[in-house]
Design a protein around this motif. Structure first.
Motif, PDB file in Angstrom:
ATOM      1  N   PHE A  48      27.999  30.098 -36.072  1.00  0.00           N
ATOM      2  CA  PHE A  48      28.380  30.751 -34.828  1.00  0.00           C
ATOM      3  C   PHE A  48      28.296  29.775 -33.656  1.00  0.00           C
ATOM      4  O   PHE A  48      27.696  30.053 -32.634  1.00  0.00           O
ATOM      5  N   THR A  49      28.855  28.604 -33.810  1.00  0.00           N
ATOM      6  CA  THR A  49      28.928  27.608 -32.751  1.00  0.00           C
ATOM      7  C   THR A  49      30.378  27.177 -32.622  1.00  0.00           C
ATOM      8  O   THR A  49      31.172  27.326 -33.544  1.00  0.00           O
ATOM      9  N   ALA A  50      30.731  26.670 -31.484  1.00  0.00           N
ATOM     10  CA  ALA A  50      32.106  26.227 -31.255  1.00  0.00           C
ATOM     11  C   ALA A  50      32.086  25.059 -30.298  1.00  0.00           C
ATOM     12  O   ALA A  50      31.201  24.934 -29.465  1.00  0.00           O
ATOM     13  N   GLY A  51      33.068  24.203 -30.382  1.00  0.00           N
ATOM     14  CA  GLY A  51      33.177  23.058 -29.497  1.00  0.00           C
ATOM     15  C   GLY A  51      34.534  22.411 -29.639  1.00  0.00           C
ATOM     16  O   GLY A  51      35.192  22.564 -30.663  1.00  0.00           O
ATOM     17  N   SER A  52      34.963  21.714 -28.582  1.00  0.00           N
ATOM     18  CA  SER A  52      36.280  21.089 -28.602  1.00  0.00           C
ATOM     19  C   SER A  52      36.203  19.586 -28.758  1.00  0.00           C
ATOM     20  O   SER A  52      37.220  18.918 -28.762  1.00  0.00           O
ATOM     21  N   GLY A  53      35.016  19.028 -28.797  1.00  0.00           N
ATOM     22  CA  GLY A  53      34.891  17.589 -28.923  1.00  0.00           C
ATOM     23  C   GLY A  53      35.202  16.855 -27.644  1.00  0.00           C
ATOM     24  O   GLY A  53      35.684  15.733 -27.676  1.00  0.00           O
ATOM     25  N   ALA A  54      34.972  17.488 -26.471  1.00  0.00           N
ATOM     26  CA  ALA A  54      35.221  16.827 -25.197  1.00  0.00           C
ATOM     27  C   ALA A  54      34.293  15.625 -25.058  1.00  0.00           C
ATOM     28  O   ALA A  54      33.120  15.688 -25.432  1.00  0.00           O
ATOM     29  N   PRO A  55      34.792  14.517 -24.529  1.00  0.00           N
ATOM     30  CA  PRO A  55      33.964  13.312 -24.447  1.00  0.00           C
ATOM     31  C   PRO A  55      32.792  13.490 -23.497  1.00  0.00           C
ATOM     32  O   PRO A  55      32.914  14.143 -22.457  1.00  0.00           O
ATOM     33  N   ALA A  56      31.669  12.908 -23.867  1.00  0.00           N
ATOM     34  CA  ALA A  56      30.464  12.943 -23.036  1.00  0.00           C
ATOM     35  C   ALA A  56      30.142  11.554 -22.512  1.00  0.00           C
ATOM     36  O   ALA A  56      28.994  11.237 -22.233  1.00  0.00           O
ATOM     37  N   VAL A  57      31.172  10.709 -22.361  1.00  0.00           N
ATOM     38  CA  VAL A  57      31.003   9.338 -21.892  1.00  0.00           C
ATOM     39  C   VAL A  57      31.426   9.268 -20.433  1.00  0.00           C
ATOM     40  O   VAL A  57      32.595   9.496 -20.113  1.00  0.00           O
ATOM     41  N   GLY A  58      30.492   8.987 -19.532  1.00  0.00           N
ATOM     42  CA  GLY A  58      30.851   8.805 -18.143  1.00  0.00           C
ATOM     43  C   GLY A  58      30.186   9.790 -17.208  1.00  0.00           C
ATOM     44  O   GLY A  58      29.094  10.309 -17.462  1.00  0.00           O
ATOM     45  N   VAL A  59      30.854  10.054 -16.095  1.00  0.00           N
ATOM     46  CA  VAL A  59      30.339  10.924 -15.042  1.00  0.00           C
ATOM     47  C   VAL A  59      30.623  12.384 -15.393  1.00  0.00           C
ATOM     48  O   VAL A  59      31.767  12.730 -15.695  1.00  0.00           O
ATOM     49  N   PRO A  60      29.623  13.269 -15.356  1.00  0.00           N
ATOM     50  CA  PRO A  60      29.888  14.692 -15.612  1.00  0.00           C
ATOM     51  C   PRO A  60      30.827  15.271 -14.543  1.00  0.00           C
ATOM     52  O   PRO A  60      30.497  15.291 -13.367  1.00  0.00           O
ATOM     53  N   ILE A  61      32.008  15.712 -14.973  1.00  0.00           N
ATOM     54  CA  ILE A  61      32.994  16.260 -14.057  1.00  0.00           C
ATOM     55  C   ILE A  61      32.810  17.765 -13.894  1.00  0.00           C
ATOM     56  O   ILE A  61      32.902  18.319 -12.801  1.00  0.00           O
ATOM     57  N   GLY A  62      32.556  18.456 -14.976  1.00  0.00           N
ATOM     58  CA  GLY A  62      32.400  19.908 -14.948  1.00  0.00           C
ATOM     59  C   GLY A  62      32.285  20.426 -16.372  1.00  0.00           C
ATOM     60  O   GLY A  62      32.033  19.660 -17.306  1.00  0.00           O
ATOM     61  N   ARG A  63      32.519  21.725 -16.518  1.00  0.00           N
ATOM     62  CA  ARG A  63      32.432  22.339 -17.843  1.00  0.00           C
ATOM     63  C   ARG A  63      33.812  22.674 -18.372  1.00  0.00           C
ATOM     64  O   ARG A  63      34.716  23.036 -17.616  1.00  0.00           O
ATOM     65  N   HIS A  64      33.954  22.521 -19.685  1.00  0.00           N
ATOM     66  CA  HIS A  64      35.190  22.887 -20.367  1.00  0.00           C
ATOM     67  C   HIS A  64      35.473  24.361 -20.094  1.00  0.00           C
ATOM     68  O   HIS A  64      34.595  25.223 -20.266  1.00  0.00           O
ATOM     69  N   ILE A  66      37.117  26.514 -21.660  1.00  0.00           N
ATOM     70  CA  ILE A  66      37.175  27.387 -22.833  1.00  0.00           C
ATOM     71  C   ILE A  66      35.847  27.384 -23.573  1.00  0.00           C
ATOM     72  O   ILE A  66      35.290  28.431 -23.892  1.00  0.00           O
ATOM     73  N   TRP A  67      35.323  26.191 -23.848  1.00  0.00           N
ATOM     74  CA  TRP A  67      34.120  26.096 -24.670  1.00  0.00           C
ATOM     75  C   TRP A  67      32.837  26.028 -23.857  1.00  0.00           C
ATOM     76  O   TRP A  67      31.750  26.272 -24.386  1.00  0.00           O
ATOM     77  N   GLY A  68      32.919  25.673 -22.588  1.00  0.00           N
ATOM     78  CA  GLY A  68      31.729  25.643 -21.745  1.00  0.00           C
ATOM     79  C   GLY A  68      30.922  24.366 -21.824  1.00  0.00           C
ATOM     80  O   GLY A  68      29.924  24.235 -21.122  1.00  0.00           O
ATOM     81  N   GLU A  69      31.316  23.407 -22.649  1.00  0.00           N
ATOM     82  CA  GLU A  69      30.537  22.169 -22.745  1.00  0.00           C
ATOM     83  C   GLU A  69      30.862  21.237 -21.582  1.00  0.00           C
ATOM     84  O   GLU A  69      31.897  21.350 -20.936  1.00  0.00           O
ATOM     85  N   VAL A  70      29.944  20.328 -21.302  1.00  0.00           N
ATOM     86  CA  VAL A  70      30.104  19.394 -20.195  1.00  0.00           C
ATOM     87  C   VAL A  70      31.157  18.347 -20.558  1.00  0.00           C
ATOM     88  O   VAL A  70      31.159  17.797 -21.662  1.00  0.00           O
ATOM     89  N   VAL A  71      32.048  18.065 -19.619  1.00  0.00           N
ATOM     90  CA  VAL A  71      33.094  17.055 -19.788  1.00  0.00           C
ATOM     91  C   VAL A  71      32.776  15.889 -18.855  1.00  0.00           C
ATOM     92  O   VAL A  71      32.510  16.092 -17.662  1.00  0.00           O
ATOM     93  N   ALA A  72      32.785  14.680 -19.370  1.00  0.00           N
ATOM     94  CA  ALA A  72      32.472  13.488 -18.587  1.00  0.00           C
ATOM     95  C   ALA A  72      33.645  12.518 -18.640  1.00  0.00           C
ATOM     96  O   ALA A  72      34.457  12.539 -19.570  1.00  0.00           O
ATOM     97  N   LEU A  73      33.737  11.655 -17.624  1.00  0.00           N
ATOM     98  CA  LEU A  73      34.854  10.710 -17.537  1.00  0.00           C
ATOM     99  C   LEU A  73      34.387   9.424 -16.871  1.00  0.00           C
ATOM    100  O   LEU A  73      33.722   9.454 -15.833  1.00  0.00           O
ATOM    101  N   ASP A  74      34.723   8.311 -17.469  1.00  0.00           N
ATOM    102  CA  ASP A  74      34.560   6.976 -16.893  1.00  0.00           C
ATOM    103  C   ASP A  74      35.705   6.141 -17.459  1.00  0.00           C
ATOM    104  O   ASP A  74      35.713   5.840 -18.656  1.00  0.00           O
ATOM    105  N   PRO A  75      36.693   5.770 -16.662  1.00  0.00           N
ATOM    106  CA  PRO A  75      37.872   5.107 -17.226  1.00  0.00           C
ATOM    107  C   PRO A  75      37.562   3.809 -17.957  1.00  0.00           C
ATOM    108  O   PRO A  75      38.164   3.516 -18.994  1.00  0.00           O
ATOM    109  N   VAL A  76      36.627   3.012 -17.430  1.00  0.00           N
ATOM    110  CA  VAL A  76      36.308   1.738 -18.088  1.00  0.00           C
ATOM    111  C   VAL A  76      35.569   1.980 -19.400  1.00  0.00           C
ATOM    112  O   VAL A  76      35.895   1.397 -20.443  1.00  0.00           O
TER     113      VAL A  76
END
Length: 487
Positions: A48-64, A66-76
């Motif tokens: 009973f778990t779900a996830g989209s595999g959003a990257p966790a590398v970089g600055v936390p931008i917000g939550r997905h 649909i899935w609610g997990e933290v999404v992070a971004l750092d272009p380099v």
């Protein structure tokens, strides 16, 4: 024996429980609390778990969304982790949906990670307070304010002097790079001064500019300025005649009169008091962040704004290269807003701007470019410029879309493939559902992050109280109360 007075119950209960006395019927089903955990911590709850595999590398931008997990971004770091092919981020969205907030969240987070942040040509003055809060440097360029010499080699020139004794070949390579940058910038400024309908720079005029730069470069004690370039060309000594392949002084005058008048317009009209003298406040890239603020020129003519943007871009990238030459190994993030306002000033500027950012991947420089609409591409002077500008967008591996109407999403689809569901989602953020006041825009803080051909990541960003004050770009318009009809 089952109780014959009890109703017969099926194998699966209804969502609110079986009706009947003592059978657990609920009049109200409360929303259960939401928890997030790794598969190691929450293994007992599997599957009973779900996830989209959003990257966790970089600055936390917000939550997905649909899935609610933290999404992070750092272009380099996305490039280093093989999540992206280059460190370019292209941010697109309607006014007021949070493009600047997205860029500022990235800048603050990356500055905390030790990345140097350089805002190149802050035309609206939006980043001054943020950079000051980070302990950075704000260079305010304008009439009566700071002045910037676009031909200033800065620390790159100091590196050349230091390398003369230890590595002559490297010193020669840096001198050639400095000359190339100066000549490219001068040619671009001449194109702006001549306007969208002006004549192109001739071969002889380009040779004259290059020859003047070579003569001025012999004096290593001072940096050349544009008025000195004009003076050397106007003097027309025998070495300058040879540089333009003139067979007589009369022919030299005929070949260089046009470029002299163009330089005169730059020094005595277009950029007088802005970029026609020595730099008054050099950029200090040892600071956590630097903003080259030109908002004092926001109401100036388009050619002045275009020239100012181009000069700050060239100076900023040159300063980063200079830091690299003296051993600086940290990553950098550059922020470029209102890019198209410069590119549409004259034909050929897209190619020269493209050269500034083409090698960002090899240099470890992430870039954020923001705009309202890809229709700005159609306003560029020539079809060739439009095609090259489209290449700038395509070369940004990461595209971040805020709320956009469907017509604009069709333009985006031509350069970055979108699924039907993605287009519907972003378009749904574009318009409020009613005329009710005091409600936020439905697309405020919502973004779709597209990375090459991967499915987009819908993310919603919520600002902290401190960020709300620091990132607000609607201060002036929201300062007065809303006028309402009497009831």
């Amino acid at each position: 024996m089952p109780d014959p007075t009890m109703p017969r119950l099926g194998p699966t209960p209804p969502s609110w429980g079986w009706p009947g006395q003592g059978l657990g019927r609920a009049a109200h089903a409360a929303c259960p609390p939401l928890y997030q955990a790794t598969t190691v911590q929450g293994c007992g709850l599997y599957p009973f778990t779900a996830g989209s595999g959003a990257p966790a590398v970089g600055v936390p931008i917000g939550r997905h969304m649909i899935w609610g997990e933290v999404v992070a971004l750092d272009p380099v770091d996305w490039v280093r982790a093989n999540l992206a092919t280059n460190p370019g981020v292209f941010v697109l969205g309607e006014p007021g949906v949070g493009k600047s907030a997205f860029s500022k969240r990235m800048a603050v987070g990356l500055a905390a990670f030790g990345t140097g942040v350089v805002v190149l040509g802050d035309l609206k003055g939006e980043y001054g307070g943020l950079v000051t809060r980070l302990g950075g440097q704000v260079v305010r360029i304008g009439w009566g304010l700071d002045r910037l010499n676009p031909l200033d080699s800065g620390a790159l020139g100091q590196a050349v002097t230091a390398l003369d004794g230890t590595s002559p070949e490297r010193a020669r390579a840096l001198r050639a790079e400095i000359r190339s940058r100066r000549l490219d910038l001068l040619l671009a400024l001449c194109l702006i001064a001549r306007g969208s309908r002006g004549a192109a720079v001739t071969d002889a005029e380009e040779l004259a500019l290059g020859g003047a730069l070579d003569l001025l470069a012999r004096d290593a004690a001072q940096e050349p300025v544009i008025p000195q370039v004009m003076h050397v060309i106007e003097t027309g000594d025998p070495e300058m005649c040879r540089a333009v392949l003139a067979r007589s002084p009369q022919e030299y005058r005929e070949l260089t009169d046009g470029i002299l008048r163009t330089l005169a317009r730059i020094c005595q009209g277009l950029l007088q008091g802005l970029f026609d003298g020595p730099t008054t406040t050099p950029a200090d890239l040892s600071a956590p962040a630097v903003s080259l603020d030109i908002h004092a020129l926001d109401n100036a003519a388009d050619d002045i704004v275009a020239a100012a943007l181009l000069c700050t871009w060239a100076y900023g990238f040159g300063a980063i290269d200079a830091a690299r030459a003296v051993g600086d190994t940290r990553h950098y993030l550059t922020v470029q807003d209102e890019m198209w306002r410069s590119l549409r000033a004259a034909p050929g500027l897209v190619e020269r701007t493209d050269r500034l950012t083409r090698l960002n991947r090899q240099k470890g420089i992430g870039s954020i470019i923001t705009t309202h609409s890809l229709s700005d591409l159609e306003a560029l002077p020539t079809a060739e410029d439009q095609a090259k500008a489209r290449g700038l967008v395509e070369r940004s591996a990461i595209t971040v879309m805020g709320a956009l109407p469907d017509l604009e999403l069709g333009r985006v689809h031509q350069v970055r493939s979108l699924t039907t569901r993605e287009r519907e989602m972003v378009a749904s953020w574009s318009a409020p559902e009613s005329w009710e006041t005091d409600r936020p825009h439905p697309g405020r803080g919502k973004y779709l992050i597209k990375n090459a051909g991967r499915l987009g990541i819908p993310v919603e960003m919520h600002l902290t109280p401190g960020e709300i004050d620091l990132y607000n770009t609607d201060t002036a318009i929201r300062r007065q109360p809303v006028a309402r009809l009497p009831v």
